[in-house]
Design an enzyme around this catalytic site. Structure first.
Site, PDB file in Angstrom:
ATOM      1  N   GLY A  83      71.336  78.830  29.208  1.00 40.95           N
ATOM      2  CA  GLY A  83      69.997  79.096  28.834  1.00 40.95           C
ATOM      3  C   GLY A  83      69.946  79.723  27.530  1.00 40.95           C
TER       4      GLY A  83
ATOM      5  N   SER B 293      68.766  78.735  24.570  1.00 36.71           N
ATOM      6  CA  SER B 293      68.020  78.128  23.698  1.00 36.71           C
ATOM      7  C   SER B 293      66.780  79.275  23.331  1.00 36.71           C
ATOM      8  CB  SER B 293      67.582  76.855  23.883  1.00 36.71           C
ATOM      9  OG  SER B 293      67.130  76.775  25.413  1.00 36.71           O
ATOM     10  N   ARG B 294      66.368  79.960  24.499  1.00 38.88           N
ATOM     11  CA  ARG B 294      65.098  80.508  24.087  1.00 38.88           C
ATOM     12  C   ARG B 294      65.246  82.008  24.791  1.00 38.88           C
ATOM     13  NH1 ARG B 294      61.091  78.764  27.359  1.00 38.88           N
ATOM     14  NH2 ARG B 294      62.436  77.318  28.431  1.00 38.88           N
TER      15      ARG B 294
ATOM     16  N   TYR C 134      63.181  83.948  43.989  1.00 41.97           N
ATOM     17  CA  TYR C 134      63.856  84.528  42.901  1.00 41.97           C
ATOM     18  C   TYR C 134      64.736  85.915  43.345  1.00 41.97           C
ATOM     19  CZ  TYR C 134      63.879  86.128  38.088  1.00 41.97           C
ATOM     20  OH  TYR C 134      64.146  86.462  36.529  1.00 41.97           O
TER      21      TYR C 134
HETATM   22  N1  LIG Z   1      62.013  87.714  31.039  1.00 38.55           N
HETATM   23  C1  LIG Z   1      61.935  88.526  31.885  1.00 38.55           C
HETATM   24  O1  LIG Z   1      61.081  89.230  31.978  1.00 38.55           O
HETATM   25  C2  LIG Z   1      63.164  88.549  32.682  1.00 38.55           C
HETATM   26  C3  LIG Z   1      63.260  89.580  33.562  1.00 38.55           C
HETATM   27  C4  LIG Z   1      64.559  89.800  34.429  1.00 38.55           C
HETATM   28  C5  LIG Z   1      65.203  88.821  34.497  1.00 38.55           C
HETATM   29  N2  LIG Z   1      65.258  87.893  33.623  1.00 38.55           N
HETATM   30  C6  LIG Z   1      66.153  86.550  33.580  1.00 38.55           C
HETATM   31  O2  LIG Z   1      66.521  86.537  32.443  1.00 38.55           O
HETATM   32  C7  LIG Z   1      67.131  85.068  32.210  1.00 38.55           C
HETATM   33  C8  LIG Z   1      66.368  84.703  30.912  1.00 38.55           C
HETATM   34  O3  LIG Z   1      65.257  84.860  31.173  1.00 38.55           O
HETATM   35  P1  LIG Z   1      64.053  84.516  29.810  1.00 38.55           P
HETATM   36  O4  LIG Z   1      62.829  85.257  29.965  1.00 38.55           O
HETATM   37  O5  LIG Z   1      64.674  84.479  28.476  1.00 38.55           O
HETATM   38  O6  LIG Z   1      63.634  82.821  30.207  1.00 38.55           O
HETATM   39  P2  LIG Z   1      62.916  81.956  29.287  1.00 38.55           P
HETATM   40  O7  LIG Z   1      62.427  82.255  28.056  1.00 38.55           O
HETATM   41  O8  LIG Z   1      62.176  81.119  30.407  1.00 38.55           O
HETATM   42  O9  LIG Z   1      64.223  81.222  28.944  1.00 38.55           O
HETATM   43  C9  LIG Z   1      64.998  80.273  29.963  1.00 38.55           C
HETATM   44  C10 LIG Z   1      66.097  79.700  29.386  1.00 38.55           C
HETATM   45  O10 LIG Z   1      67.080  79.045  30.266  1.00 38.55           O
HETATM   46  C11 LIG Z   1      67.271  77.696  30.205  1.00 38.55           C
HETATM   47  N3  LIG Z   1      67.196  77.021  31.589  1.00 38.55           N
HETATM   48  C12 LIG Z   1      66.158  77.172  32.505  1.00 38.55           C
HETATM   49  N4  LIG Z   1      66.822  76.181  33.632  1.00 38.55           N
HETATM   50  C13 LIG Z   1      68.040  75.732  33.254  1.00 38.55           C
HETATM   51  C14 LIG Z   1      68.980  74.916  33.799  1.00 38.55           C
HETATM   52  N5  LIG Z   1      68.846  74.417  34.953  1.00 38.55           N
HETATM   53  N6  LIG Z   1      69.966  74.584  33.010  1.00 38.55           N
HETATM   54  C15 LIG Z   1      70.309  75.298  31.665  1.00 38.55           C
HETATM   55  N7  LIG Z   1      69.471  76.167  31.125  1.00 38.55           N
HETATM   56  C16 LIG Z   1      68.435  76.326  31.679  1.00 38.55           C
HETATM   57  C17 LIG Z   1      66.349  77.282  29.317  1.00 38.55           C
HETATM   58  O11 LIG Z   1      66.385  75.991  28.582  1.00 38.55           O
HETATM   59  P3  LIG Z   1      65.266  75.038  27.771  1.00 38.55           P
HETATM   60  O12 LIG Z   1      65.012  75.788  26.417  1.00 38.55           O
HETATM   61  O13 LIG Z   1      66.255  74.000  27.479  1.00 38.55           O
HETATM   62  O14 LIG Z   1      64.263  74.997  28.788  1.00 38.55           O
HETATM   63  C18 LIG Z   1      65.803  78.642  28.385  1.00 38.55           C
HETATM   64  O15 LIG Z   1      66.992  78.542  27.383  1.00 38.55           O
HETATM   65  C19 LIG Z   1      66.814  84.397  33.570  1.00 38.55           C
HETATM   66  O16 LIG Z   1      67.880  84.483  34.222  1.00 38.55           O
HETATM   67  C20 LIG Z   1      65.787  85.122  34.002  1.00 38.55           C
HETATM   68  O17 LIG Z   1      65.855  85.269  35.328  1.00 38.55           O
HETATM   69  C21 LIG Z   1      64.226  87.490  32.888  1.00 38.55           C
END
Ligand SMILES: NC(=O)c1ccc[n+]([C@@H]2O[C@H](COP(=O)([O-])OP(=O)(O)OC[C@H]3O[C@@H](n4cnc5c(N)ncnc54)[C@H](OP(=O)(O)O)[C@@H]3O)[C@@H](O)[C@H]2O)c1
Length: 243
Positions: free
Chosen positions: A8, A10-11, A154
């Protein structure tokens, strides 16, 4: 060639981690993504602007066969490459009250976070053990530590990864491999884009959402040689939310 793989990448948080690891300058960065090739290419561009090398690798972490075939092919094409750092960051949410939660929303979230951890980490673990060095960092969440209403799926997925982190850390510590989890609170990314930030910051003592770069700083440290005596830990990064 020493490599760091960020699932993940990419973003959001994953992209910030790729950029941080690139800036540290020690690794060829493997940027995994699932759908958003444009975002993955943009991250790769930023990695290169930091003076590091990298490449994008498309696979769905939840699909065991796909992970195995893409990574095997990559390893065959790069026989001298050693993946030393694995950041299991790919994750999704499918929120809703448990009483209405579909089997699909349950499974997709578990498959991505928990099975994704297994699929990617298990592919590399014997190589890391032979290499006698490694850094595994699992992105979990405040929800996986304290539980969050509306996120039973989750919370279960992330809580399971917390336990797996602690168990695997004990198995591999002798070989200089550390395994840690990072548990963010509210971080400003696409994942939290639809949330009511003004309302939710009332829950956060620091009175703001965190930035992806702040999480990346912590991951950069855990991925470094300096963090060699920290293992089996869950490190909260949440602006003071009690968890
Ligand atoms: N944001 C928060 O507040 C927060 C808080 C606690 C924990 N987290 C954790 O931090 C991590 C990143 O979160 P984020 O906020 O950066 O999320 P995000 O902006 O939604 O980005 C999600 C990333 O994961 C990739 N992805 C999703 N499903 C996938 C799969 N099955 N196989 C490969 N890649 C996959 C996406 O790829 P594509 O670009 O190709 O879609 C994207 O790069 C996650 O594990 C999330 O649970 C986030």
């Amino acid at each position: 060639m020493k490599c760091a793989l960020v699932t993940g990448g990419s973003r959001g948080i994953g992209s910030a981690i790729c950029q941080k690891l690139a800036a540290e300058g020690n690794y060829h960065i493997l940027i995994n993504y699932q759908n958003n090739e444009e975002a993955a290419q943009q991250t790769l561009q930023k990695v290169k602007e930091s003076g590091a090398t990298g490449e994008i690798l498309k696979f769905d972490v939840a699909i065991a066969d796909e992970v195995k075939s893409v990574l095997s092919q990559w390893q065959d094409n790069n026989p001298d490459a050693v993946v030393e750092v694995i950041v299991n960051n790919a994750g999704i949410t499918r929120d809703g009250l448990f009483m209405w939660m579909s089997q699909d929303d349950w499974s997709q979230v578990i498959n991505t976070s928990l099975n994704g951890f297994y699929n990617v980490t298990n592919f590399f673990i014997q190589k890391l053990l032979r290499n006698k060095y490694g850094r595994i960092i699992n992105m979990v969440s405040v929800s996986g530590v304290k539980g969050t209403a509306g996120q039973v799926n989750y919370s279960a997925a992330k809580g399971a990864v917390v336990a797996a982190t602690k168990a695997l850390a004990q198995e591999v510590a002798k070989r200089n491999i550390t395994v840690n989890a990072v548990a963010p609170g509210f971080i400003r990314t696409d994942m939290t884009g639809a949330l009511d930030e003004k309302e939710l910051i009332k829950l956060v003592p620091a009175n703001r959402f965190g930035e992806a770069e702040e999480v990346a700083e912590l991951v950069g440290f855990l991925a470094s040689k300096k963090a060699g005596y920290i293992t089996g830990e869950v490190i909260n990064i949440n602006g003071g939310i009690y968890s």
